[in-house]
Design a protein around this motif. Structure first.
Motif, PDB file in Angstrom:
ATOM      1  N   TYR A 160       0.824  -1.204   0.000  1.00  0.00           N
ATOM      2  CA  TYR A 160       0.000   0.000   0.000  1.00  0.00           C
ATOM      3  C   TYR A 160       0.866   1.264   0.000  1.00  0.00           C
ATOM      4  O   TYR A 160       0.674   2.179  -0.809  1.00  0.00           O
ATOM      5  N   TYR A 161       1.862   1.305   0.883  1.00  0.00           N
ATOM      6  CA  TYR A 161       2.729   2.484   0.957  1.00  0.00           C
ATOM      7  C   TYR A 161       3.565   2.652  -0.313  1.00  0.00           C
ATOM      8  O   TYR A 161       3.793   3.772  -0.769  1.00  0.00           O
ATOM      9  N   GLN A 162       4.012   1.548  -0.895  1.00  0.00           N
ATOM     10  CA  GLN A 162       4.761   1.639  -2.151  1.00  0.00           C
ATOM     11  C   GLN A 162       3.886   2.207  -3.268  1.00  0.00           C
ATOM     12  O   GLN A 162       4.330   3.043  -4.055  1.00  0.00           O
ATOM     13  N   LEU A 163       2.642   1.770  -3.333  1.00  0.00           N
ATOM     14  CA  LEU A 163       1.734   2.287  -4.365  1.00  0.00           C
ATOM     15  C   LEU A 163       1.440   3.763  -4.160  1.00  0.00           C
ATOM     16  O   LEU A 163       1.332   4.523  -5.130  1.00  0.00           O
ATOM     17  N   LEU A 164       1.308   4.186  -2.895  1.00  0.00           N
ATOM     18  CA  LEU A 164       1.060   5.595  -2.622  1.00  0.00           C
ATOM     19  C   LEU A 164       2.197   6.474  -3.137  1.00  0.00           C
ATOM     20  O   LEU A 164       1.971   7.607  -3.567  1.00  0.00           O
ATOM     21  N   PHE A 178      -5.790   9.950  -3.672  1.00  0.00           N
ATOM     22  CA  PHE A 178      -4.570   9.396  -4.241  1.00  0.00           C
ATOM     23  C   PHE A 178      -4.979   8.245  -5.148  1.00  0.00           C
ATOM     24  O   PHE A 178      -5.726   7.356  -4.726  1.00  0.00           O
ATOM     25  N   SER A 179      -4.495   8.275  -6.391  1.00  0.00           N
ATOM     26  CA  SER A 179      -4.941   7.260  -7.343  1.00  0.00           C
ATOM     27  C   SER A 179      -3.803   6.808  -8.246  1.00  0.00           C
ATOM     28  O   SER A 179      -2.783   7.496  -8.392  1.00  0.00           O
ATOM     29  N   ILE A 180      -4.001   5.639  -8.836  1.00  0.00           N
ATOM     30  CA  ILE A 180      -3.099   5.123  -9.863  1.00  0.00           C
ATOM     31  C   ILE A 180      -3.925   4.892 -11.116  1.00  0.00           C
ATOM     32  O   ILE A 180      -5.150   4.775 -11.050  1.00  0.00           O
ATOM     33  N   ARG A 181      -3.245   4.847 -12.253  1.00  0.00           N
ATOM     34  CA  ARG A 181      -3.907   4.527 -13.516  1.00  0.00           C
ATOM     35  C   ARG A 181      -3.431   3.154 -13.964  1.00  0.00           C
ATOM     36  O   ARG A 181      -2.234   2.870 -13.974  1.00  0.00           O
ATOM     37  N   SER A 182      -4.397   2.316 -14.328  1.00  0.00           N
ATOM     38  CA  SER A 182      -4.101   0.975 -14.813  1.00  0.00           C
ATOM     39  C   SER A 182      -5.107   0.646 -15.897  1.00  0.00           C
ATOM     40  O   SER A 182      -6.307   0.904 -15.730  1.00  0.00           O
ATOM     41  N   SER A 183      -4.630   0.132 -17.007  1.00  0.00           N
ATOM     42  CA  SER A 183      -5.502  -0.227 -18.134  1.00  0.00           C
ATOM     43  C   SER A 183      -6.360   0.961 -18.572  1.00  0.00           C
ATOM     44  O   SER A 183      -7.518   0.787 -18.947  1.00  0.00           O
ATOM     45  N   GLY A 184      -5.807   2.160 -18.480  1.00  0.00           N
ATOM     46  CA  GLY A 184      -6.521   3.350 -18.919  1.00  0.00           C
ATOM     47  C   GLY A 184      -7.579   3.857 -17.960  1.00  0.00           C
ATOM     48  O   GLY A 184      -8.314   4.788 -18.278  1.00  0.00           O
ATOM     49  N   LYS A 185      -7.665   3.274 -16.763  1.00  0.00           N
ATOM     50  CA  LYS A 185      -8.683   3.681 -15.785  1.00  0.00           C
ATOM     51  C   LYS A 185      -8.005   4.190 -14.517  1.00  0.00           C
ATOM     52  O   LYS A 185      -6.920   3.772 -14.167  1.00  0.00           O
ATOM     53  N   ARG A 186      -8.708   5.075 -13.835  1.00  0.00           N
ATOM     54  CA  ARG A 186      -8.212   5.639 -12.575  1.00  0.00           C
ATOM     55  C   ARG A 186      -8.768   4.835 -11.409  1.00  0.00           C
ATOM     56  O   ARG A 186      -9.971   4.595 -11.328  1.00  0.00           O
ATOM     57  N   PHE A 187      -7.889   4.430 -10.503  1.00  0.00           N
ATOM     58  CA  PHE A 187      -8.282   3.673  -9.323  1.00  0.00           C
ATOM     59  C   PHE A 187      -7.844   4.443  -8.082  1.00  0.00           C
ATOM     60  O   PHE A 187      -6.658   4.728  -7.902  1.00  0.00           O
ATOM     61  N   ILE A 188      -8.791   4.776  -7.230  1.00  0.00           N
ATOM     62  CA  ILE A 188      -8.497   5.539  -6.021  1.00  0.00           C
ATOM     63  C   ILE A 188      -7.980   4.590  -4.936  1.00  0.00           C
ATOM     64  O   ILE A 188      -8.615   3.587  -4.607  1.00  0.00           O
ATOM     65  N   LEU A 189      -6.807   4.940  -4.389  1.00  0.00           N
ATOM     66  CA  LEU A 189      -6.182   4.147  -3.326  1.00  0.00           C
ATOM     67  C   LEU A 189      -6.571   4.646  -1.945  1.00  0.00           C
ATOM     68  O   LEU A 189      -6.483   3.904  -0.973  1.00  0.00           O
ATOM     69  N   GLY A 190      -6.949   5.915  -1.859  1.00  0.00           N
ATOM     70  CA  GLY A 190      -7.305   6.462  -0.564  1.00  0.00           C
ATOM     71  C   GLY A 190      -7.689   7.925  -0.678  1.00  0.00           C
ATOM     72  O   GLY A 190      -7.378   8.585  -1.667  1.00  0.00           O
ATOM     73  N   GLU A 191      -8.372   8.384   0.348  1.00  0.00           N
ATOM     74  CA  GLU A 191      -8.810   9.779   0.400  1.00  0.00           C
ATOM     75  C   GLU A 191      -8.598  10.319   1.805  1.00  0.00           C
ATOM     76  O   GLU A 191      -8.777   9.587   2.787  1.00  0.00           O
ATOM     77  N   VAL A 192      -8.219  11.584   1.875  1.00  0.00           N
ATOM     78  CA  VAL A 192      -7.996  12.244   3.152  1.00  0.00           C
ATOM     79  C   VAL A 192      -8.820  13.515   3.163  1.00  0.00           C
ATOM     80  O   VAL A 192      -8.764  14.314   2.217  1.00  0.00           O
ATOM     81  N   ALA A 193      -9.595  13.718   4.225  1.00  0.00           N
ATOM     82  CA  ALA A 193     -10.392  14.947   4.339  1.00  0.00           C
ATOM     83  C   ALA A 193      -9.470  16.136   4.484  1.00  0.00           C
ATOM     84  O   ALA A 193      -8.436  16.060   5.150  1.00  0.00           O
ATOM     85  N   ARG A 194      -9.876  17.249   3.867  1.00  0.00           N
ATOM     86  CA  ARG A 194      -9.042  18.477   3.939  1.00  0.00           C
ATOM     87  C   ARG A 194      -9.523  19.376   5.053  1.00  0.00           C
ATOM     88  O   ARG A 194     -10.630  19.354   5.460  1.00  0.00           O
TER      89      ARG A 194
END
Length: 194
Positions: A160-164, A178-194
């Protein structure tokens, strides 16, 4: 239920060269629970002792079935209940395959049992709050990945930390995601309230 007898029933049902057994088509009678547990850290225990043979764990993982929130090992003639503390799989490795363009890159994840999952579809990843024993004080949701047949894997903390570190950061008025792109799609790894 004897684990050795169960193992004998599975001989020849799965190997790296053949596809997984069709457990979704098997509906044997329920034979009771056995004292087999998949722990939070991904290790398999029988009668309180770790199962040390990786090939045996892989064999049992190949015949794992989930019905509602219950987990079973199944053969064509027997079905036994087991305990899963969170998910049956833990993602312990990942790699990023380069495509011709950045949007074509594909993330592949590998579980502790050797299953490989290419991240290609939105429904393969979802954010969940992990069990209390491993969650942070804010109960922040973390990524879980669908391995197969409604069986999920949690990302090992290191993965998880490596992907972040590779994630893109997007912010709006309320959250930073925080997201990564794979196969042309966006995948959210996590969200933090501001």
């Amino acid at each position: 239920m004897d684990l050795t007898r169960f193992q004998q029933q599975l001989k020849g049902t799965s190997s790296k060269a053949r596809p997984l057994p069709p457990v979704e088509k098997w509906d044997p009678d329920f034979c009771g629970d056995i004292n087999l547990t998949i722990a939070l850290d991904g290790r398999w225990f029988y009668e309180g002792s770790p199962i040390g043979r990786a090939s045996l764990v892989q064999l049992f993982a190949s015949v794992l079935k989930r019905e509602d929130e219950n987990y079973f090992l199944v053969t064509p003639v027997e079905k036994v209940g087991i305990t899963v503390e969170d998910t049956p799989f833990l993602v312990t490795q990942w790699q990023k395959e380069k495509g011709e363009r950045t949007d074509d890159d594909v993330f592949t994840f590998t579980t502790q049992t050797g299953d490989e999952i290419r991240l290609e579809h939105a429904e393969q990843l979802e954010l969940r709050v992990p069990p209390k024993a491993i969650q942070d004080p804010q109960a922040t949701p973390i990524p879980y990945i669908n391995v197969r047949r409604n069986l999920w894997a949690r990302l090992h903390q290191n993965v998880y930390y490596q992907l972040l570190e590779h994630a893109d950061e997007h912010a709006n008025e309320s959250v930073t995601s925080f997201s990564i792109r794979s196969s042309g799609k966006r995948f959210i790894l996590g969200e933090v309230a501001r």
